[in-house]
Design a protein around this motif. Sequence first.
Motif, PDB file in Angstrom:
ATOM      1  N   ALA A  55       0.841  -1.207   0.000  1.00 29.69           N
ATOM      2  CA  ALA A  55       0.000   0.000   0.000  1.00 29.69           C
ATOM      3  C   ALA A  55       0.874   1.254   0.000  1.00 29.69           C
ATOM      4  CB  ALA A  55      -0.924  -0.007   1.210  1.00 29.69           C
ATOM      5  N   GLU A  56       1.941   1.245   0.783  1.00 27.69           N
ATOM      6  CA  GLU A  56       2.853   2.408   0.806  1.00 27.69           C
ATOM      7  C   GLU A  56       3.464   2.639  -0.569  1.00 27.69           C
ATOM      8  OE1 GLU A  56       5.587   1.418   3.923  1.00 27.69           O
ATOM      9  OE2 GLU A  56       4.219   2.120   5.504  1.00 27.69           O
ATOM     10  N   ASN A  57       3.915   1.581  -1.221  1.00 27.56           N
ATOM     11  CA  ASN A  57       4.491   1.703  -2.561  1.00 27.56           C
ATOM     12  C   ASN A  57       3.456   2.176  -3.570  1.00 27.56           C
ATOM     13  OD1 ASN A  57       7.035   0.907  -1.763  1.00 27.56           O
ATOM     14  ND2 ASN A  57       6.658  -1.249  -2.180  1.00 27.56           N
ATOM     15  N   PHE A  58       2.219   1.698  -3.436  1.00 27.35           N
ATOM     16  CA  PHE A  58       1.165   2.099  -4.366  1.00 27.35           C
ATOM     17  C   PHE A  58       0.886   3.590  -4.251  1.00 27.35           C
ATOM     18  CE2 PHE A  58      -3.107   2.784  -5.852  1.00 27.35           C
ATOM     19  CZ  PHE A  58      -3.154   2.026  -7.008  1.00 27.35           C
ATOM     20  N   VAL A  59       0.749   4.085  -3.028  1.00 29.04           N
ATOM     21  CA  VAL A  59       0.453   5.510  -2.820  1.00 29.04           C
ATOM     22  C   VAL A  59       1.638   6.359  -3.263  1.00 29.04           C
ATOM     23  CG1 VAL A  59      -0.014   7.272  -1.069  1.00 29.04           C
ATOM     24  CG2 VAL A  59      -1.223   5.091  -1.004  1.00 29.04           C
ATOM     25  N   ARG A  60       2.862   5.890  -2.995  1.00 26.38           N
ATOM     26  CA  ARG A  60       4.061   6.639  -3.368  1.00 26.38           C
ATOM     27  C   ARG A  60       4.183   6.775  -4.882  1.00 26.38           C
ATOM     28  NH1 ARG A  60       7.997   3.364  -1.579  1.00 26.38           N
ATOM     29  NH2 ARG A  60       7.427   3.838   0.568  1.00 26.38           N
ATOM     30  N   THR A  61       3.660   5.802  -5.634  1.00 24.04           N
ATOM     31  CA  THR A  61       3.781   5.838  -7.095  1.00 24.04           C
ATOM     32  C   THR A  61       2.518   6.363  -7.782  1.00 24.04           C
ATOM     33  OG1 THR A  61       3.073   3.530  -7.256  1.00 24.04           O
ATOM     34  CG2 THR A  61       5.457   3.954  -7.135  1.00 24.04           C
ATOM     35  N   CYS A  62       1.528   6.789  -7.012  1.00 18.40           N
ATOM     36  CA  CYS A  62       0.304   7.345  -7.601  1.00 18.40           C
ATOM     37  C   CYS A  62       0.607   8.773  -8.063  1.00 18.40           C
ATOM     38  CB  CYS A  62      -0.829   7.342  -6.580  1.00 18.40           C
ATOM     39  SG  CYS A  62      -2.329   8.150  -7.181  1.00 18.40           S
ATOM     40  N   SER A  63       0.585   8.991  -9.375  1.00 17.45           N
ATOM     41  CA  SER A  63       0.959  10.306  -9.906  1.00 17.45           C
ATOM     42  C   SER A  63      -0.017  11.393  -9.472  1.00 17.45           C
ATOM     43  CB  SER A  63       1.065  10.259 -11.429  1.00 17.45           C
ATOM     44  OG  SER A  63      -0.190   9.946 -11.987  1.00 17.45           O
ATOM     45  N   LEU A  64      -1.292  11.066  -9.381  1.00 21.21           N
ATOM     46  CA  LEU A  64      -2.282  12.060  -8.963  1.00 21.21           C
ATOM     47  C   LEU A  64      -2.031  12.501  -7.516  1.00 21.21           C
ATOM     48  CD1 LEU A  64      -4.693  13.501 -10.198  1.00 21.21           C
ATOM     49  CD2 LEU A  64      -6.160  11.732  -9.237  1.00 21.21           C
ATOM     50  N   CYS A  65      -1.697  11.557  -6.655  1.00 22.80           N
ATOM     51  CA  CYS A  65      -1.406  11.905  -5.251  1.00 22.80           C
ATOM     52  C   CYS A  65      -0.156  12.771  -5.160  1.00 22.80           C
ATOM     53  CB  CYS A  65      -1.206  10.642  -4.420  1.00 22.80           C
ATOM     54  SG  CYS A  65      -2.733   9.741  -4.109  1.00 22.80           S
ATOM     55  N   GLN A  66       0.859  12.453  -5.947  1.00 24.23           N
ATOM     56  CA  GLN A  66       2.104  13.226  -5.889  1.00 24.23           C
ATOM     57  C   GLN A  66       1.910  14.643  -6.412  1.00 24.23           C
ATOM     58  OE1 GLN A  66       4.551  11.955  -4.106  1.00 24.23           O
ATOM     59  NE2 GLN A  66       3.124  10.251  -3.914  1.00 24.23           N
ATOM     60  N   HIS A  67       1.065  14.817  -7.428  1.00 27.06           N
ATOM     61  CA  HIS A  67       0.822  16.153  -7.975  1.00 27.06           C
ATOM     62  C   HIS A  67      -0.020  17.012  -7.045  1.00 27.06           C
ATOM     63  CE1 HIS A  67       2.118  14.370 -11.819  1.00 27.06           C
ATOM     64  NE2 HIS A  67       2.536  15.599 -12.057  1.00 27.06           N
TER      65      HIS A  67
END
Length: 141
Positions: A55-67
């Motif tokens: 889950a941590e890796n998924f959220v870290r790689t979510c481009s929408l979350c990072q933007h």
Amino acid sequence: MEGSVTWIVVPNDDALRHDILARFHEDPLAGHPGSTRLVKLVWRSFWWPHLVMDAENFVRTCSLCQHNKALSSKGRGLLQPLPVPDAPWESVSMDFVVALPETEGGYDSVLVMVDRLTKMVHLAPCTSSCTAEQTARLFFR
């Protein structure tokens, strides 16, 4: 048993696990939760080893979350501009341009001096090993 939880154990299939995380994370009602909330949402129905790490890796790689991630740093504060000089050459910026091809005179750098008021530029050839005393001499010359 009262209060017991029934989980669906997810097999070791990365595509299936990614799909489950995506469905919970990208659900419009969930609103792209962070990894802690995502784990809680998934744990209501599913379990697999290393779910937290996935889950941590998924959220870290979510481009929408990072933007759209909220800034956690302190604000920058107000700009404090330098005062405008009263006369030419009262305030000067100096910079070195180094690692240039060596000239016949042995120079491999340039000292760039700019008057902050008039923006007049003076260039002085020098070497990359120019000391503070040599810089001062170039400035006053």
